[in-house]
Each structure stands twice: as C-alpha cells, then as structure tokens.
Design a protein around this motif. Structure first.
Motif, PDB file in Angstrom:
ATOM      1  N   THR A 136       0.866  -1.177   0.000  1.00 36.24           N
ATOM      2  CA  THR A 136       0.000   0.000   0.000  1.00 36.24           C
ATOM      3  C   THR A 136       0.905   1.231   0.000  1.00 36.24           C
ATOM      4  O   THR A 136       2.119   1.135   0.195  1.00 36.24           O
ATOM      5  CB  THR A 136      -0.917   0.042   1.236  1.00 36.24           C
ATOM      6  N   ALA A 137       0.312   2.396  -0.176  1.00 40.89           N
ATOM      7  CA  ALA A 137       1.111   3.620  -0.194  1.00 40.89           C
ATOM      8  C   ALA A 137       1.856   3.813   1.122  1.00 40.89           C
ATOM      9  O   ALA A 137       3.000   4.259   1.147  1.00 40.89           O
ATOM     10  CB  ALA A 137       0.208   4.818  -0.485  1.00 40.89           C
ATOM     11  N   ARG A 139       2.370   1.295   3.504  1.00 38.39           N
ATOM     12  CA  ARG A 139       3.157   0.106   3.828  1.00 38.39           C
ATOM     13  C   ARG A 139       3.464  -0.659   2.543  1.00 38.39           C
ATOM     14  O   ARG A 139       2.778  -1.611   2.189  1.00 38.39           O
ATOM     15  CB  ARG A 139       2.396  -0.812   4.791  1.00 38.39           C
ATOM     16  N   PRO A 140       4.470  -0.224   1.805  1.00 39.25           N
ATOM     17  CA  PRO A 140       4.810  -0.922   0.571  1.00 39.25           C
ATOM     18  C   PRO A 140       5.366  -2.311   0.853  1.00 39.25           C
ATOM     19  O   PRO A 140       5.875  -2.583   1.945  1.00 39.25           O
ATOM     20  CB  PRO A 140       5.886  -0.026  -0.046  1.00 39.25           C
ATOM     21  N   SER A 141       5.261  -3.184  -0.118  1.00 38.34           N
ATOM     22  CA  SER A 141       5.996  -4.441  -0.059  1.00 38.34           C
ATOM     23  C   SER A 141       7.477  -4.128  -0.229  1.00 38.34           C
ATOM     24  O   SER A 141       7.847  -3.142  -0.882  1.00 38.34           O
ATOM     25  CB  SER A 141       5.522  -5.391  -1.160  1.00 38.34           C
ATOM     26  N   ALA A 142       8.311  -4.961   0.348  1.00 36.57           N
ATOM     27  CA  ALA A 142       9.747  -4.691   0.365  1.00 36.57           C
ATOM     28  C   ALA A 142      10.530  -5.825  -0.271  1.00 36.57           C
ATOM     29  O   ALA A 142      10.418  -6.978   0.159  1.00 36.57           O
ATOM     30  CB  ALA A 142      10.232  -4.475   1.793  1.00 36.57           C
ATOM     31  N   LYS A 174      18.607  -0.520  -8.039  1.00 33.94           N
ATOM     32  CA  LYS A 174      18.203   0.864  -8.318  1.00 33.94           C
ATOM     33  C   LYS A 174      17.236   0.933  -9.502  1.00 33.94           C
ATOM     34  O   LYS A 174      16.245   1.678  -9.476  1.00 33.94           O
ATOM     35  CB  LYS A 174      19.446   1.716  -8.587  1.00 33.94           C
ATOM     36  N   SER A 175      17.522   0.157 -10.538  1.00 31.47           N
ATOM     37  CA  SER A 175      16.659   0.144 -11.716  1.00 31.47           C
ATOM     38  C   SER A 175      15.256  -0.337 -11.372  1.00 31.47           C
ATOM     39  O   SER A 175      14.250   0.265 -11.762  1.00 31.47           O
ATOM     40  CB  SER A 175      17.292  -0.760 -12.786  1.00 31.47           C
ATOM     41  N   LEU A 176      15.174  -1.440 -10.620  1.00 29.27           N
ATOM     42  CA  LEU A 176      13.875  -1.983 -10.235  1.00 29.27           C
ATOM     43  C   LEU A 176      13.153  -1.047  -9.264  1.00 29.27           C
ATOM     44  O   LEU A 176      11.924  -0.913  -9.317  1.00 29.27           O
ATOM     45  CB  LEU A 176      14.058  -3.359  -9.606  1.00 29.27           C
ATOM     46  N   ALA A 177      13.907  -0.408  -8.386  1.00 32.98           N
ATOM     47  CA  ALA A 177      13.288   0.516  -7.432  1.00 32.98           C
ATOM     48  C   ALA A 177      12.589   1.664  -8.143  1.00 32.98           C
ATOM     49  O   ALA A 177      11.470   2.059  -7.779  1.00 32.98           O
ATOM     50  CB  ALA A 177      14.354   1.060  -6.477  1.00 32.98           C
ATOM     51  N   LYS A 178      13.239   2.201  -9.156  1.00 33.89           N
ATOM     52  CA  LYS A 178      12.638   3.315  -9.898  1.00 33.89           C
ATOM     53  C   LYS A 178      11.373   2.867 -10.632  1.00 33.89           C
ATOM     54  O   LYS A 178      10.366   3.578 -10.652  1.00 33.89           O
ATOM     55  CB  LYS A 178      13.653   3.871 -10.888  1.00 33.89           C
ATOM     56  N   ARG A 179      11.407   1.662 -11.185  1.00 28.84           N
ATOM     57  CA  ARG A 179      10.262   1.147 -11.938  1.00 28.84           C
ATOM     58  C   ARG A 179       9.069   0.832 -11.031  1.00 28.84           C
ATOM     59  O   ARG A 179       7.909   1.062 -11.402  1.00 28.84           O
ATOM     60  CB  ARG A 179      10.701  -0.112 -12.699  1.00 28.84           C
ATOM     61  N   LEU A 180       9.328   0.317  -9.829  1.00 28.25           N
ATOM     62  CA  LEU A 180       8.246  -0.204  -8.988  1.00 28.25           C
ATOM     63  C   LEU A 180       7.791   0.749  -7.885  1.00 28.25           C
ATOM     64  O   LEU A 180       6.833   0.456  -7.175  1.00 28.25           O
ATOM     65  CB  LEU A 180       8.680  -1.537  -8.363  1.00 28.25           C
ATOM     66  N   ALA A 181       8.450   1.883  -7.750  1.00 24.78           N
ATOM     67  CA  ALA A 181       8.109   2.799  -6.654  1.00 24.78           C
ATOM     68  C   ALA A 181       6.645   3.217  -6.691  1.00 24.78           C
ATOM     69  O   ALA A 181       5.983   3.294  -5.642  1.00 24.78           O
ATOM     70  CB  ALA A 181       9.008   4.027  -6.706  1.00 24.78           C
ATOM     71  N   SER A 182       6.125   3.478  -7.863  1.00 19.18           N
ATOM     72  CA  SER A 182       4.740   3.929  -7.977  1.00 19.18           C
ATOM     73  C   SER A 182       3.737   2.807  -7.757  1.00 19.18           C
ATOM     74  O   SER A 182       2.537   3.054  -7.639  1.00 19.18           O
ATOM     75  CB  SER A 182       4.499   4.560  -9.355  1.00 19.18           C
ATOM     76  N   GLU A 183       4.230   1.575  -7.674  1.00 19.53           N
ATOM     77  CA  GLU A 183       3.343   0.417  -7.467  1.00 19.53           C
ATOM     78  C   GLU A 183       3.410  -0.093  -6.034  1.00 19.53           C
ATOM     79  O   GLU A 183       3.002  -1.217  -5.743  1.00 19.53           O
ATOM     80  CB  GLU A 183       3.705  -0.696  -8.448  1.00 19.53           C
ATOM     81  N   ASN A 184       3.928   0.737  -5.135  1.00 18.26           N
ATOM     82  CA  ASN A 184       3.987   0.407  -3.711  1.00 18.26           C
ATOM     83  C   ASN A 184       4.862  -0.813  -3.427  1.00 18.26           C
ATOM     84  O   ASN A 184       4.543  -1.661  -2.582  1.00 18.26           O
ATOM     85  CB  ASN A 184       2.572   0.204  -3.136  1.00 18.26           C
ATOM     86  N   VAL A 185       5.985  -0.888  -4.138  1.00 21.49           N
ATOM     87  CA  VAL A 185       7.004  -1.917  -3.903  1.00 21.49           C
ATOM     88  C   VAL A 185       8.353  -1.211  -3.811  1.00 21.49           C
ATOM     89  O   VAL A 185       8.761  -0.528  -4.762  1.00 21.49           O
ATOM     90  CB  VAL A 185       7.047  -2.965  -5.027  1.00 21.49           C
ATOM     91  N   THR A 186       9.020  -1.329  -2.673  1.00 22.20           N
ATOM     92  CA  THR A 186      10.371  -0.779  -2.549  1.00 22.20           C
ATOM     93  C   THR A 186      11.393  -1.870  -2.864  1.00 22.20           C
ATOM     94  O   THR A 186      11.143  -3.055  -2.631  1.00 22.20           O
ATOM     95  CB  THR A 186      10.642  -0.227  -1.136  1.00 22.20           C
ATOM     96  N   VAL A 187      12.528  -1.456  -3.397  1.00 22.14           N
ATOM     97  CA  VAL A 187      13.604  -2.397  -3.716  1.00 22.14           C
ATOM     98  C   VAL A 187      14.909  -1.800  -3.203  1.00 22.14           C
ATOM     99  O   VAL A 187      15.325  -0.722  -3.645  1.00 22.14           O
ATOM    100  CB  VAL A 187      13.709  -2.669  -5.231  1.00 22.14           C
ATOM    101  N   ALA A 237       9.183   1.874   9.075  1.00 18.05           N
ATOM    102  CA  ALA A 237      10.313   2.798   9.208  1.00 18.05           C
ATOM    103  C   ALA A 237      11.077   2.956   7.897  1.00 18.05           C
ATOM    104  O   ALA A 237      11.649   4.012   7.636  1.00 18.05           O
ATOM    105  CB  ALA A 237      11.264   2.308  10.307  1.00 18.05           C
ATOM    106  N   GLY A 238      11.079   1.925   7.060  1.00 19.62           N
ATOM    107  CA  GLY A 238      11.815   1.978   5.804  1.00 19.62           C
ATOM    108  C   GLY A 238      10.963   2.248   4.582  1.00 19.62           C
ATOM    109  O   GLY A 238      11.436   2.100   3.450  1.00 19.62           O
ATOM    110  N   ALA A 239       9.718   2.676   4.782  1.00 21.46           N
ATOM    111  CA  ALA A 239       8.780   2.806   3.668  1.00 21.46           C
ATOM    112  C   ALA A 239       9.173   3.866   2.646  1.00 21.46           C
ATOM    113  O   ALA A 239       8.731   3.810   1.487  1.00 21.46           O
ATOM    114  CB  ALA A 239       7.379   3.110   4.206  1.00 21.46           C
ATOM    115  N   TYR A 240       9.992   4.839   3.037  1.00 25.26           N
ATOM    116  CA  TYR A 240      10.386   5.917   2.126  1.00 25.26           C
ATOM    117  C   TYR A 240      11.804   5.705   1.588  1.00 25.26           C
ATOM    118  O   TYR A 240      12.394   6.593   0.973  1.00 25.26           O
ATOM    119  CB  TYR A 240      10.278   7.263   2.846  1.00 25.26           C
TER     120      TYR A 240
END
Length: 254
Positions: A136-137, A139-142, A174-187, A237-240
């Motif tokens: 979710t916005a 609590r993203p998946s990590a 970093k590449s995956l993080a940029k792609r998935l950030a808007s989908e509530n998934v952090t990498v 704590a790490g959601a951002y």
C-alpha cells in the motif's frame, strides 16, 4: 507521531531464498522473531526442513532450486497456493567461485551469474502479482537484495564473477526501485561485510586477527546486525527508502 509499530513486521509474509544457512538464516530468524510468517527455501529438502523446525516463530521450509526458471516457477506456485499476498522478498541465495585469473573457467562465471543475478530478477518478476497485492502507499511491499561489500571494495580473493554479480545486483536494485516505486514496492540492497557462515569461514586465530583488524568496528558481523537492517527495510520505518544500498560491514569499505 505514534512510533509504537514503526519497526514492526508482525503479520507480514516473507520469503527468504537460501534461508537455511548463513545470512539468509540470520535474516529469516530475525523476521520470524519479529512476528512475520517466513518461508525459507533451499535445494536440500532435509536441510531446509531442519532449519525451519529450529528457527523460532512461524517459519515454513520449502525445498526448491531457484537457479532455474523451472525451479522458480515451482516455488512461486507453492507460495501462490498458500498466500494471497507477499510483503517481503529477500533475494539471498547465492554462490561464489574463487580461482586465479588465468584459469577462471566459463562454468565458474556462468554458475555464479545465473544464481546471483539472473535468479533475483526472475523470482521478483514471477512474484510481482503477490508483491503488488501486499503493498500500500503507507506500507509498501519490500524487496531486499543481498549484495556484498565485495562490490564496494576489492578484496584479496580472486572472485571475479562474484564481484561482478554483486556490483550488478546493486545497480539492478536501483533500476527496479525506480520502476516499482509507484506500485507500492520498494527495492533495496544490503551489502554485508564479513559474517561468519558456511561460505565465509575463519579457520584460525591468525585469520581472525587479520579480518578483525581490517574492520574499523573491530569485529565480524552478528546475526542481529544483518537482521536489524532487513527488519528496518521491511517495516514502516523503511517505507520511504528505495533504491538504496545499505552497507552492513563495520566500515570495511571505507
């Protein structure tokens, strides 16, 4: 601000590859103790079952070979049959080859790149529906990729394919993080230093003194060190935090 649950992973569902030993087991143990449901996978069915039984908490062992797309598909099928969502993916399974440059073989290159680089990408790809369902916005998946201090500092061993694979994992993160950030998934990636395990063994007192003298903190890593970093990235704590490589190495790369 309510910080009571800031570092909580209670009730979250996690998958840790290579979770029966080493850093994977350290992270799985930490997540389990913190209240997550943890799936661990490894090739050896007896070993993974024994590890799952000995780690406190809600820990489930699944035998599987994630070095192939077929094995990845089977593992994803098992998780999908059991869970509607996945909140934490720890891409830890890995290997290395140590050989002189003049005799470093194609197999030593390919085997390491397959497991250390190809597997994390395709496992993430196949698990995306579950990861998207879990985020979710707020609590993203990590997704937590295990990199290495070896991609931050060149050490004495001739582990060319290992260092190449871990450097690539840092940038793939970093590449995956940029792609998935808007989908509530952090990498993010954790780059561990020297943690004693089956892969990194201290053989005598002289070697221990040599290793510890190279680390500004003056010691090797403990399970709490790497588990704490993973829990931080997987919690509110790490959601951002996304696209980061967190070095957990006592200053070894300085």
């Amino acid at each position: 601000m309510d910080i009571s649950g800031l570092f909580s992973v209670k009730g979250r569902v996690a998958l840790v590859t290579g979770g029966s030993a080493g850093i994977g087991r350290m992270i799985a143990t930490g997540l389990g103790a913190a209240g997550a449901r943890v799936y661990i996978c490894a090739r050896n069915a007896e070993k993974v079952a024994s590890a799952a039984a000995s780690i406190p908490g809600d820990v489930i062992g699944l035998a599987g070979d994630v070095s192939t797309l077929e094995g990845i598909g089977k593992l994803v099928g098992e998780i999908t049959a059991r869970e509607a969502a996945l909140h934490i993916l720890v891409n830890n399974a890995g290997t290395l080859s140590d050989a002189p440059l003049d005799s470093f073989s194609e197999d030593q290159w390919d085997d390491v790149l397959e497991l250390n680089l190809k597997t994390p990408f395709f496992l993430l790809q196949k698990l995306l529906p579950l990861l998207r369902a879990g985020g979710t916005a707020e609590r993203p998946s990590a997704v937590i990729n295990i990199g290495s201090v070896g991609a931050l500092k060149i050490g004495p061993r001739e582990v060319y394919s290992y260092q190449a694979s871990k450097g690539a994992i840092h940038w793939l993160t970093k590449s995956l993080a940029k792609r998935l950030a808007s989908e509530n998934v952090t990498v993010n990636a954790i780059a561990p230093g020297f943690f004693e395990s089956e892969m990194t063994v201290i053989t005598d007192d002289a070697m221990r003194r040599m290793v510890e003298s190279a680390v500004p903190r003056g010691r090797t890593g403990t399970p709490e060190d790497v588990a704490g970093a993973a829990i931080y990235l997987a919690s509110r704590a790490g959601a951002y935090v996304t696209g980061s490589v967190i070095a957990v190495e006592g200053g070894l790369s300085i």
